[in-house]
Design a protein around this motif. Structure first.
Motif, PDB file in Angstrom:
ATOM      1  N   MET B   1       0.896  -1.315  -0.026  1.00 28.51           N
ATOM      2  CA  MET B   1       0.048  -0.400   0.143  1.00 28.51           C
ATOM      3  C   MET B   1       0.919   1.293   0.208  1.00 28.51           C
ATOM      4  O   MET B   1       1.948   0.977   0.887  1.00 28.51           O
ATOM      5  N   LYS B   3       0.948   5.346   0.658  1.00 32.07           N
ATOM      6  CA  LYS B   3       0.816   6.123   1.048  1.00 32.07           C
ATOM      7  C   LYS B   3       0.306   6.714   0.807  1.00 32.07           C
ATOM      8  O   LYS B   3      -0.135   6.991  -0.714  1.00 32.07           O
ATOM      9  N   ARG B  73     -12.356  -2.059  -0.231  1.00 33.36           N
ATOM     10  CA  ARG B  73     -11.617  -2.388   1.144  1.00 33.36           C
ATOM     11  C   ARG B  73     -11.322  -3.275   1.446  1.00 33.36           C
ATOM     12  O   ARG B  73     -10.811  -3.548   3.039  1.00 33.36           O
ATOM     13  N   THR B  74     -12.037  -4.745   1.357  1.00 29.57           N
ATOM     14  CA  THR B  74     -12.161  -6.076   1.838  1.00 29.57           C
ATOM     15  C   THR B  74     -11.597  -7.161   0.384  1.00 29.57           C
ATOM     16  O   THR B  74     -11.235  -8.250   0.361  1.00 29.57           O
ATOM     17  N   GLY B  75     -10.819  -6.261  -0.415  1.00 30.33           N
ATOM     18  CA  GLY B  75     -10.040  -7.100  -1.286  1.00 30.33           C
ATOM     19  C   GLY B  75     -10.670  -7.579  -2.785  1.00 30.33           C
ATOM     20  O   GLY B  75     -10.221  -9.038  -3.154  1.00 30.33           O
ATOM     21  N   TYR B 231     -13.819  -2.351  10.424  1.00 30.32           N
ATOM     22  CA  TYR B 231     -12.230  -2.735  11.200  1.00 30.32           C
ATOM     23  C   TYR B 231     -11.546  -3.953  10.062  1.00 30.32           C
ATOM     24  O   TYR B 231     -11.263  -4.543  10.088  1.00 30.32           O
ATOM     25  N   LYS B 234     -11.450  -3.583   5.966  1.00 32.09           N
ATOM     26  CA  LYS B 234     -10.746  -3.552   6.265  1.00 32.09           C
ATOM     27  C   LYS B 234      -9.249  -4.801   6.453  1.00 32.09           C
ATOM     28  O   LYS B 234      -8.156  -4.993   5.718  1.00 32.09           O
ATOM     29  N   ALA B 235      -9.511  -5.689   7.421  1.00 35.33           N
ATOM     30  CA  ALA B 235      -8.318  -6.390   7.832  1.00 35.33           C
ATOM     31  C   ALA B 235      -7.848  -7.755   6.747  1.00 35.33           C
ATOM     32  O   ALA B 235      -6.705  -7.803   6.150  1.00 35.33           O
ATOM     33  N   GLY B 237      -9.198  -7.262   3.723  1.00 33.00           N
ATOM     34  CA  GLY B 237      -8.374  -6.626   2.537  1.00 33.00           C
ATOM     35  C   GLY B 237      -7.397  -6.918   2.617  1.00 33.00           C
ATOM     36  O   GLY B 237      -6.208  -6.975   1.898  1.00 33.00           O
ATOM     37  N   TYR B 238      -6.553  -6.552   3.631  1.00 37.58           N
ATOM     38  CA  TYR B 238      -4.649  -6.393   4.081  1.00 37.58           C
ATOM     39  C   TYR B 238      -4.825  -7.571   3.672  1.00 37.58           C
ATOM     40  O   TYR B 238      -3.650  -7.603   2.820  1.00 37.58           O
ATOM     41  N   ASN B 239      -5.015  -7.952   3.953  1.00 35.41           N
ATOM     42  CA  ASN B 239      -4.279  -9.493   4.903  1.00 35.41           C
ATOM     43  C   ASN B 239      -5.049 -10.583   5.153  1.00 35.41           C
ATOM     44  O   ASN B 239      -5.084 -10.643   6.424  1.00 35.41           O
ATOM     45  N   LYS B 240      -5.612 -11.551   4.193  1.00 32.52           N
ATOM     46  CA  LYS B 240      -6.487 -12.283   4.206  1.00 32.52           C
ATOM     47  C   LYS B 240      -5.791 -13.551   5.740  1.00 32.52           C
ATOM     48  O   LYS B 240      -6.845 -13.711   6.725  1.00 32.52           O
TER      49      LYS B 240
END
Lengths: 306, 370
Positions: B1, B3, B73-75, B231, B234-235, B237-240
Motif C-alpha cells: 500500500m 501512502k 476495501r475487503t480485497g 476494522y 479492512k483487515a 482486505g489488507y491480509n487475509k
C-alpha cells in the motif's frame, strides 16, 4: 425438423465466431500470466475499425485485418501498463473498456458526419461453400458459413497446437505458471508476455471485425454489448484451454441461436428467460468445477526481477 | 500500500493527464480543445439548472462508487454494481406501481426493500466466493446479465407494461422529486413563474436522491473507520491470512462485504427510479452505472469522501459532455469516456510516476554536479 436443426447449428456457428476469437485472445493472454478484462473494449474498437476500413476500401478482408491490427495496438497499451509498469491488470482492463468503445464512437462521429454508427459496407466477408449444396437444405444451413467462422476454428486449432505441441507454447505456459523458474531458464518473461498480450488484442480485434463485417454489416454502439465479458466467461468455463474455450463459445452461441429460432416459431417461451440461460449455466458450472478450474498460477501477478 | 498522500498525487496527475490527452485527441480530430473544455465548463456551471442536472447525473455514480469501494476495501472486486443497481430499480419500479401506501412512507419502504434486494444480489457472489471459491469477478459479470434479462422480463409482464418496452409509472406517493405534485398545480405554477431561477431549477427532475447519497457517504465512512465491522473488513482486505489468524471469520466477512456493496448499488437503482426515470424500460445493453462506479471508486482513492467528490466530478463531466455535441462545436460527447478511461489507465500504474520522479531527481543531480 432436420431443416430447423440445420438452421440452429448454422446460427450457432455464426454467433459463436466473434466469441471464439475473443475467448482465444483471453486464453493466450492469461496463459502468459496477464489478466485481460479489456476484451470488451478491444472487440468494440476492432469492430469499428473493421467496419470503417471495410467501408472506405470496399474490401472486407482489408477491414478484417485492420480491425485486428487496431486492437493489437490496444493490446500493446495493456502490455505496457501490465508488463513494463507492473500496473494493476484488472484496472487497466477496465480503463480499456472505457477507451475502446469511447474511441470507436468518437471516430465514428468524426468520420460519418456525427453518426454513432458506420455506413454499412458494400461487401461483407464472403461465404464458405456457397452454392455447393441445394438452397435451404440441412447441409447448406450448416456449412454455408462466413469465412471468418472457418478462420476462427482454424485459429483455435492453431492455438491448441502452439500451446501444447511447441517449445514456444511451453514457454508461454511456464511464464504464466512460474515466471521465476522460467526466468532462471533464460526465458524472457517480458518478451513472452508482450507477445501474448498483443496477440490477445489482435484476436479480440478480429473478433470485433468478424461481428461488424460478417454477422452485421456495420458498427453501432450496441453491436458488441457484453460479448467481451461472455468471452471472458467462456475462457474460464473452458478452463483457460483453447479447445475448452471453443466449446464454451459454442454453448453460448447455441443459446443465442435458440433465442433467434424460438422467436420465429409459435412456441411460447420468454426470450428474456432464454437469454438468461447461458449465464445461469455458467454460474452453475462454476459451482461444480471449482477446484479443477484454476487460473494459471501467476495470472495477474506482475513479475519483478529481484 | 502506498501512502495516502502519494496516492492522491497520483490521482491528481492522472486527472491532469486525462484532460491533456483528451485535448490532444480533440485537436487531432480537428476540434479546438480550449473551446470544447470552455463549453463543457459553461454547460456544467452556467446556471442553477445545469448544476441540478449535473447532480442528477452524479447521484447514482456516487453510490455505485461507494459500492465498489466497499468491496475493494475487503480485497474484492465488485464488477456487479450494474446488476445490483438493476435489481434495486426493478424493486422500486414494481413496488412503486403495485403498492398503495401513503406518501413519505411509500418511498421509505421501497428504499429499504430495494437496498436489501441489492444486498442479496451482491451477497450471492459473496456466498459463492466464500463457500465455493468462485472468483467474484466472473460471478458478478454473470449476475449482471441475469439481472438485465430479469428486468426485461419484468418490463414485459402484461399488467405492468404501459406499452411495449415501458412499464407504468410509479404512484405519485412513491416519488421522491422535490415539490413533485405541487409543481404542476395552479398555485405552484403561479408561485414558480414569479421566481424564474427556481422555475428553471424545478423544471429538472431535482429530487432527494443526492441527500440520501451524502448520508450513505457519511454512514460508509462511519462503518469503515469507527466500527469493529469496518476494522475487520479492512483487515481481510489488507491480509487475509493475518486476519484469519487474528480470529476474524474471513468467509463471513467476504459475504458481508459483498452484501453491503450490493445494498448500496441497489439503493442507487431505487433512487434513480423514484427520482428520475419513475418507470422501467427494456434494456438493450448495460447502462454503465456499475462500470462508471468502478472508475469513481478508483478516482476517489477508495475512500467514502473521495467517492463523493469523484462522483460529482464524473457526473459533471458526463453532463458537460452532452453540451459539446450540439452546434456550433459538434464534438463527440464520447470524449468524456475516453478521458475517464485514460485517467483510470494512469491510476493503474503508480510505478510510472515513481520512474518519472526518479528521472527528474537524476536530472536535478546532474545539474547540481555541473
Amino acid at each position: 425438423m432436420i431443416r430447423s436443426l440445420g438452421f440452429i447449428i448454422g446460427t450457432t456457428l455464426m454467433y459463436s465466431t466473434p466469441l471464439i476469437f475473443a475467448a482465444l485472445g483471453g486464453v493466450i493472454s492469461e496463459r502468459s500470466g496477464v489478466i485481460n478484462i479489456g476484451l470488451e473494449g478491444m472487440l468494440a474498437f476492432g469492430a469499428f475499425t473493421g467496419a470503417s476500413v471495410g467501408y472506405f476500401t470496399g474490401n472486407p478482408w482489408i477491414g478484417f485485418i485492420a480491425g485486428g491490427l487496431a486492437s493489437g495496438l490496444i493490446g500493446l497499451i495493456h502490455a505496457i501498463v501490465s508488463v513494463t509498469f507492473h500496473g494493476d491488470q484488472v484496472v487497466s482492463g477496465i480503463a480499456i473498456n472505457f477507451i475502446g468503445p469511447g474511441l470507436a464512437i468518437f471516430l465514428s462521429r468524426k468520420l460519418f458526419s456525427g453518426a454513432a454508427m458506420t455506413i454499412p459496407v458494400a461487401n461483407k466477408i464472403p461465404k464458405f461453400l456457397s452454392g455447393v449444396f441445394p438452397e435451404n437444405s440441412f447441409m447448406e444451413n450448416v456449412f454455408k458459413q462466413d469465412w471468418t467462422t472457418v478462420i476462427a476454428f482454424l485459429t483455435a486449432i492453431l492455438m491448441w497446437f502452439v500451446l501444447y505441441k511447441t517449445v514456444l507454447g511451453l514457454r508461454i505456459m511456464a511464464v504464466g505458471e512460474n515466471p521465476e523458474a522460467a526466468d532462471t531458464l533464460g526465458i524472457s518473461v517480458r518478451k513472452i508476455r508482450y507477445g501474448a498480450v498483443i496477440t490477445s488484442g489482435v484476436l479480440a480485434g478480429l473478433g470485433g471485425a468478424s461481428m461488424s463485417l460478417a454477422v452485421a454489416s456495420n458498427f453501432f454502439p450496441t453491436l458488441i454489448s457484453g460479448q467481451g465479458f461472455i468471452a471472458l466467461a467462456a475462457m474460464i468455463f473452458g478452463k483457460w484451454k483453447p479447445h475448452g474455450a471453443l466449446g464454451a463459445c459454442l454453448i453460448f452461441g447455441l443459446a443465442q441461436a435458440l433465442v433467434v429460432y424460438l422467436g420465429g416459431t409459435t412456441i411460447e417461451v420468454s426470450t428474456d428467460l432464454l437469454n438468461m440461460l447461458p449465464y445461469v449455466m455458467t454460474l452453475v458450472i462454476l459451482l461444480g468445477v471449482v477446484g479443477s478450474a484454476n487460473a494459471p498460477a501467476a495470472d495477474g501477478q506482475p513479475y519483478e526481477k529481484e | 500500500m502506498s501512502k495516502p498522500r502519494s496516492k492522491l498525487n497520483i490521482i491528481f496527475f492522472s486527472v491532469v493527464i486525462g484532460f491533456l490527452a483528451g485535448g490532444i485527441i480533440l485537436k487531432l480530430a480537428g476540434y479546438s480543445p480550449i473551446e470544447v473544455y470552455f463549453i463543457m465548463l459553461k454547460g456544467t456551471f452556467g446556471s442553477l439548472k445545469f448544476v441540478s442536472y449535473g447532480i442528477l447525473k452524479a447521484t447514482p455514480l456516487i453510490l455505485t462508487g461507494l459500492s465498489v469501494m466497499f468491496a475493494f476495501r475487503t480485497g474484492l472486486f465488485n464488477i456487479g454494481a450494474e446488476g445490483q443497481f438493476i435489481v434495486g430499480s426493478i424493486v422500486a419500479a414494481s413496488m412503486g406501481y403495485y403498492l398503495h401506501l401513503p406518501a413519505i412512507i411509500h418511498p421509505i419502504v421501497i428504499l429499504v426493500i430495494a437496498t436489501i434486494a441489492g444486498g442479496l444480489w451482491g451477497g450471492i457472489a459473496g456466498f459463492f466466493k466464500a463457500k465455493f471459491g468462485v472468483n467474484e469477478v466472473i460471478s458478478t459479470i454473470m449476475l449482471n446479465w441475469i439481472a438485465l434479462y430479469l428486468s426485461n422480463y419484468v418490463v414485459a409482464i402484461e399488467s405492468f407494461a404501459r406499452r411495449t418496452n415501458v412499464t407504468h409509472s410509479i404512484q405519485s406517493t412513491a416519488s421522491i422529486r422535490l415539490l413533485g405534485e405541487w409543481k404542476k398545480t395552479e398555485a405552484g405554477l403561479d408561485w414558480l413563474s414569479g421566481h424564474p431561477m427556481l422555475f428553471d431549477l424545478f423544471k429538472t427532475q431535482i429530487n432527494f436522491g443526492i441527500v440520501v447519497a451524502i448520508l450513505a457517504v457519511v454512514l460508509s465512512g462511519f462503518i469503515l473507520n469507527k466500527t469493529t465491522l469496518g476494522y475487520s473488513l479492512k483487515a481481510v482486505g489488507y491480509n487475509k491470512h493475518a486476519a484469519e489468524f487474528g480470529g476474524i471469520d474471513v468467509k463471513k466477512k467476504v459475504f458481508t462485504s459483498m452484501f453491503i456493496a450490493g445494498a448500496i448499488s441497489g439503493l442507487a437503482g431505487a433512487l434513480q427510479v423514484l427520482g428520475v426515470s419513475q418507470n422501467l424500460s427494456t434494456l438493450a445493453a448495460m447502462e454503465g452505472y456499475g462500470f462508471d462506479g468502478i472508475a469513481v471508486a478508483l478516482m476517489g482513492a477508495n475512500t467514502p469522501l473521495g467517492c463523493l467528490f469523484s462522483g460529482l466530478f464524473f457526473g459533471a463531466l458526463k453532463y458537460g459532455g452532452t453540451k459539446i455535441q450540439t452546434p456550433p462545436i459538434n464534438a463527440p460527447s464520447e470524449t468524456v469516456n475516453i478521458m475517464v478511461g485514460i485517467i483510470v489507465l494512469f491510476i493503474a500504474m503508480p510505478k510510472l510516476f515513481d520512474v518519472i520522479k526518479k528521472k527528474l531527481a537524476e536530472r536535478k543531480r546532474v545539474k547540481m554536479d555541473d
